[in-house]
Design a protein around this motif. Structure first.
Motif, PDB file in Angstrom:
ATOM      1  N   THR A   6      -9.498   1.215   2.489  1.00 11.73           N
ATOM      2  CA  THR A   6     -10.040   1.292   3.843  1.00 11.73           C
ATOM      3  C   THR A   6     -10.959   0.087   4.009  1.00 11.73           C
ATOM      4  OG1 THR A   6     -11.834   2.713   3.059  1.00 11.73           O
ATOM      5  CG2 THR A   6      -9.909   3.807   4.005  1.00 11.73           C
ATOM      6  N   ARG A   7     -11.563  -0.039   5.157  1.00 12.69           N
ATOM      7  CA  ARG A   7     -12.438  -1.181   5.409  1.00 12.69           C
ATOM      8  C   ARG A   7     -13.726  -0.713   6.056  1.00 12.69           C
ATOM      9  NH1 ARG A   7     -11.734  -5.798   9.927  1.00 12.69           N
ATOM     10  NH2 ARG A   7     -13.227  -7.296   9.148  1.00 12.69           N
ATOM     11  N   TYR A   8     -14.827  -1.305   5.615  1.00  8.17           N
ATOM     12  CA  TYR A   8     -16.117  -1.000   6.235  1.00  8.17           C
ATOM     13  C   TYR A   8     -16.076  -1.373   7.706  1.00  8.17           C
ATOM     14  CZ  TYR A   8     -21.022  -1.399   7.511  1.00  8.17           C
ATOM     15  OH  TYR A   8     -22.214  -1.289   8.144  1.00  8.17           O
ATOM     16  N   ARG A   9     -16.523  -0.464   8.546  1.00  5.08           N
ATOM     17  CA  ARG A   9     -16.483  -0.686  10.000  1.00  5.08           C
ATOM     18  C   ARG A   9     -17.754  -1.376  10.474  1.00  5.08           C
ATOM     19  NH1 ARG A   9     -12.096  -1.112  11.549  1.00  5.08           N
ATOM     20  NH2 ARG A   9     -12.676  -0.607  13.668  1.00  5.08           N
ATOM     21  N   ALA A  59      -0.584  -3.595  -2.446  1.00  5.27           N
ATOM     22  CA  ALA A  59      -1.949  -3.109  -2.221  1.00  5.27           C
ATOM     23  C   ALA A  59      -2.880  -4.228  -1.772  1.00  5.27           C
ATOM     24  CB  ALA A  59      -2.492  -2.446  -3.483  1.00  5.27           C
ATOM     25  N   ASN A  60      -2.836  -5.377  -2.439  1.00  6.22           N
ATOM     26  CA  ASN A  60      -3.726  -6.481  -2.059  1.00  6.22           C
ATOM     27  C   ASN A  60      -3.325  -7.080  -0.716  1.00  6.22           C
ATOM     28  OD1 ASN A  60      -5.369  -6.327  -4.377  1.00  6.22           O
ATOM     29  ND2 ASN A  60      -3.858  -7.442  -5.563  1.00  6.22           N
ATOM     30  N   ALA A  61      -2.027  -7.084  -0.423  1.00  4.09           N
ATOM     31  CA  ALA A  61      -1.590  -7.531   0.906  1.00  4.09           C
ATOM     32  C   ALA A  61      -2.083  -6.569   1.977  1.00  4.09           C
ATOM     33  CB  ALA A  61      -0.066  -7.641   0.955  1.00  4.09           C
ATOM     34  N   MET A  62      -2.060  -5.282   1.684  1.00  2.45           N
ATOM     35  CA  MET A  62      -2.518  -4.293   2.663  1.00  2.45           C
ATOM     36  C   MET A  62      -3.987  -4.494   2.997  1.00  2.45           C
ATOM     37  SD  MET A  62      -0.183  -2.306   3.907  1.00  2.45           S
ATOM     38  CE  MET A  62      -1.261  -1.074   4.622  1.00  2.45           C
ATOM     39  N   THR A  63      -4.776  -4.934   2.031  1.00  5.79           N
ATOM     40  CA  THR A  63      -6.179  -5.232   2.322  1.00  5.79           C
ATOM     41  C   THR A  63      -6.279  -6.286   3.428  1.00  5.79           C
ATOM     42  OG1 THR A  63      -6.855  -4.697   0.065  1.00  5.79           O
ATOM     43  CG2 THR A  63      -8.349  -6.066   1.352  1.00  5.79           C
ATOM     44  N   ARG A  64      -5.455  -7.319   3.347  1.00  5.24           N
ATOM     45  CA  ARG A  64      -5.441  -8.356   4.378  1.00  5.24           C
ATOM     46  C   ARG A  64      -4.864  -7.834   5.690  1.00  5.24           C
ATOM     47  NH1 ARG A  64      -6.628 -13.487   3.037  1.00  5.24           N
ATOM     48  NH2 ARG A  64      -7.100 -13.864   0.841  1.00  5.24           N
ATOM     49  N   PHE A  65      -3.820  -7.019   5.595  1.00  3.05           N
ATOM     50  CA  PHE A  65      -3.216  -6.483   6.814  1.00  3.05           C
ATOM     51  C   PHE A  65      -4.196  -5.586   7.575  1.00  3.05           C
ATOM     52  CE2 PHE A  65       1.167  -6.623   4.518  1.00  3.05           C
ATOM     53  CZ  PHE A  65       1.218  -7.995   4.677  1.00  3.05           C
ATOM     54  N   ILE A  66      -4.942  -4.784   6.821  1.00  2.00           N
ATOM     55  CA  ILE A  66      -5.925  -3.899   7.459  1.00  2.00           C
ATOM     56  C   ILE A  66      -7.023  -4.729   8.128  1.00  2.00           C
ATOM     57  CG2 ILE A  66      -7.717  -2.174   7.003  1.00  2.00           C
ATOM     58  CD1 ILE A  66      -5.823  -1.015   4.844  1.00  2.00           C
ATOM     59  N   THR A  67      -7.445  -5.806   7.469  1.00  2.00           N
ATOM     60  CA  THR A  67      -8.455  -6.689   8.072  1.00  2.00           C
ATOM     61  C   THR A  67      -7.945  -7.270   9.382  1.00  2.00           C
ATOM     62  OG1 THR A  67      -9.421  -7.259   5.928  1.00  2.00           O
ATOM     63  CG2 THR A  67      -9.779  -8.806   7.745  1.00  2.00           C
ATOM     64  N   ALA A  68      -6.692  -7.759   9.369  1.00  2.00           N
ATOM     65  CA  ALA A  68      -6.117  -8.332  10.591  1.00  2.00           C
ATOM     66  C   ALA A  68      -6.044  -7.288  11.702  1.00  2.00           C
ATOM     67  CB  ALA A  68      -4.726  -8.897  10.298  1.00  2.00           C
ATOM     68  N   GLU A  70      -7.847  -4.448  12.098  1.00  2.00           N
ATOM     69  CA  GLU A  70      -9.141  -3.988  12.588  1.00  2.00           C
ATOM     70  C   GLU A  70      -9.947  -5.115  13.237  1.00  2.00           C
ATOM     71  OE1 GLU A  70     -10.845  -1.802   9.339  1.00  2.00           O
ATOM     72  OE2 GLU A  70      -9.345  -0.205   9.504  1.00  2.00           O
ATOM     73  N   ASP A  71      -9.642  -6.369  12.902  1.00  2.00           N
ATOM     74  CA  ASP A  71     -10.234  -7.479  13.644  1.00  2.00           C
ATOM     75  C   ASP A  71      -9.658  -7.540  15.057  1.00  2.00           C
ATOM     76  OD1 ASP A  71     -11.930  -8.331  11.663  1.00  2.00           O
ATOM     77  OD2 ASP A  71     -10.657  -9.979  10.985  1.00  2.00           O
ATOM     78  N   CYS A  73      -8.248  -4.952  16.659  1.00  2.00           N
ATOM     79  CA  CYS A  73      -8.479  -3.689  17.372  1.00  2.00           C
ATOM     80  C   CYS A  73      -9.618  -2.936  16.693  1.00  2.00           C
ATOM     81  CB  CYS A  73      -7.212  -2.843  17.377  1.00  2.00           C
ATOM     82  SG  CYS A  73      -5.752  -3.682  18.031  1.00  2.00           S
ATOM     83  N   PRO A  74     -10.880  -3.330  16.942  1.00  2.00           N
ATOM     84  CA  PRO A  74     -12.013  -2.748  16.219  1.00  2.00           C
ATOM     85  C   PRO A  74     -12.193  -1.254  16.401  1.00  2.00           C
ATOM     86  CG  PRO A  74     -12.633  -4.818  17.253  1.00  2.00           C
ATOM     87  CD  PRO A  74     -11.289  -4.453  17.796  1.00  2.00           C
ATOM     88  N   GLU A  75     -11.553  -0.644  17.381  1.00  2.47           N
ATOM     89  CA  GLU A  75     -11.685   0.800  17.551  1.00  2.47           C
ATOM     90  C   GLU A  75     -10.644   1.577  16.753  1.00  2.47           C
ATOM     91  OE1 GLU A  75     -11.658   1.638  21.746  1.00  2.47           O
ATOM     92  OE2 GLU A  75     -13.850   1.637  21.786  1.00  2.47           O
ATOM     93  N   GLN A  76      -9.747   0.876  16.060  1.00  2.12           N
ATOM     94  CA  GLN A  76      -8.677   1.547  15.334  1.00  2.12           C
ATOM     95  C   GLN A  76      -8.788   1.278  13.839  1.00  2.12           C
ATOM     96  OE1 GLN A  76      -5.698   0.104  18.610  1.00  2.12           O
ATOM     97  NE2 GLN A  76      -4.720   1.829  17.550  1.00  2.12           N
ATOM     98  N   THR A  77      -8.319   2.232  13.032  1.00  2.00           N
ATOM     99  CA  THR A  77      -8.431   2.131  11.582  1.00  2.00           C
ATOM    100  C   THR A  77      -7.133   2.568  10.917  1.00  2.00           C
ATOM    101  OG1 THR A  77      -9.281   4.398  11.316  1.00  2.00           O
ATOM    102  CG2 THR A  77     -10.908   2.643  11.639  1.00  2.00           C
ATOM    103  N   LEU A  78      -6.946   2.065   9.694  1.00  3.08           N
ATOM    104  CA  LEU A  78      -5.837   2.492   8.844  1.00  3.08           C
ATOM    105  C   LEU A  78      -6.365   2.726   7.440  1.00  3.08           C
ATOM    106  CD1 LEU A  78      -2.798   2.826   8.043  1.00  3.08           C
ATOM    107  CD2 LEU A  78      -2.808   0.384   7.552  1.00  3.08           C
TER     108      LEU A  78
END
Length: 377
Positions: A6-9, A59-68, A70-71, A73-78
């Motif tokens: 997940t990513r810190y909001r 897994a490491n690619a997903m970290t980048r995908f999640i950043t992209a 949430e950058d 669409c800051p109101e949405q999360t994965l």
């Protein structure tokens, strides 16, 4: 239970947000920007929070995908759980998650099961990133190693059990080597094979490579379960790398992104086109032979031609990681959110992937995948 990503909001900036607004996604990390990521836009719609699970290789690619995502669409999360391709598919078809991450596409009976989960609509295999599969080893006083398809088949089938086997020596001592080597003999040590104990797309692709590149030496079949007759098992790509690090004489296969920061060396692979080290491939030489064999909006790939490259510098042991999604979701809000995530993944999410040991989608394939994503609802 696998690793949960997940990513810190950060605080929301209300003035910049509106439901369904068209936003320009920010770059996900460092690295060359892909041409299709320039001015890429993402339609921020759908459910605020979605979940996925599956491939540890991505897994490491997903970290980048999640950043992209949430950058953009800051109101949405994965939230993504890296628990292996087999577990990811099982979670998706049982509707425990909104989509699956897998290094092997849905096939056969899985397609019909997924169709039921998707409310009688088809599931789609959508490639989102490529990854080299590293052959990593722990051999005292040895950091350089050359292997080929027949020799790897012998090692992982149990036919070759020692590091000083003549087949390995022929590839690595001065006679027969492509570059000088001061050694006069290979270490007189037993080989310990380490393999994935869980159902794994990395295993599936590695065994497909062995079948294609071993000139008949690999006759043990394939699939997500390891079929070799030797070794010790560990869970996940990170698990096999950790076991090799703790076991002198050990060897394993793993996605390269799990090896990059491990301190372990990786083998160069000999093909008919020459000896090729593992490495980032922004020119797409390694994946150039790959073709789409899926029909309609399904983007299933045939990786087989890449396992026996004819072009110099083509690294032959590869996998493609897929997002496995419904073409039409029973819950439209979930469908719109999955579509939004994938839009950012195949545009700005591709930038900087080389920093984590991946190969981004080449422009031609990216255009096809992006068009298929636009049909998800």
């Amino acid at each position: 239970m696998g690793t949960v990503i997940t990513r810190y909001r950060r605080p929301r900036v209300a003035a910049l947000l509106a439901a369904g607004a068209l936003l320009t996604a920010a770059c996900a990390g460092e690295g060359p920007e892909q041409p299709y990521a320039t001015d890429a836009s993402v339609t921020c719609e759908g459910k605020q929070s979605i979940t996925a699970s599956g491939s540890t290789a991505m897994a490491n690619a997903m970290t980048r995908f999640i950043t992209a995502y949430e950058d953009a669409c800051p109101e949405q999360t994965l939230s993504y759980t890296a628990n292996g391709s087999g577990a990811g598919i099982a979670d998706f078809v049982s509707a425990k998650t909104d989509f699956g991450g897998s290094d092997s596409p849905l096939q056969g009976e899985q397609l019909s099961t997924a169709r039921q989960r998707c409310g009688s609509t088809d599931a789609l295999n959508l490639p989102v990133v490529f990854g080299p599969i590293a052959i990593t080893f722990n051999l005292p006083d040895t950091n350089a190693l050359i292997l080929d398809g027949p020799t790897l088949a012998g090692i992982f089938s149990g036919a070759i059990t020692r590091w000083d086997d003549p087949a390995i020596s022929a590839l690595n001592l001065p006679t027969g080597r492509a570059h000088p080597n001061p050694r006069t003999g290979m270490p007189a040590e037993k080989i310990t094979v380490v393999y994935r104990s869980d159902d794994s797309g990395t295993t599936d692709n590695f065994q497909q490579y062995l079948k294609a590149a071993s000139a008949g030496a690999w006759d043990r079949g394939g699939g997500k379960a390891f079929t070799g007759a030797t070794g010790q098992g560990a869970t996940g790509n990170q698990g096999v790398v950790a076991m090799v690090k703790d076991t002198p004489g050990a060897i394993t296969y793993s996605d390269w992104s799990s090896v990059v920061d491990s301190g372990l060396p990786t083998a160069d692979i000999k093909t008919s086109a020459g000896v090729t080290p593992i490495g980032t491939d922004w020119e797409g030489t390694s994946i150039a032979p790959v073709t789409v064999v899926g029909t309609g909006n399904d983007m299933t790939l045939d990786m087989t031609p890449a396992f026996t490259p004819s072009a110099k510098f083509g690294y032959p042991i590869l996998l493609a990681s897929y997002a496995v999604v419904c073409s039409k979701y029973p819950d439209p809000e979930v469908g719109r959110a999955v579509k939004t995530f994938l839009q950012s993944t195949v545009t700005n999410g591709q930038t900087g992937l080389n920093k984590s040991g991946y190969i981004p989608l080449p422009p031609g394939l990216q255009a096809k995948v992006a068009a298929a994503i636009d049909t998800v609802s």
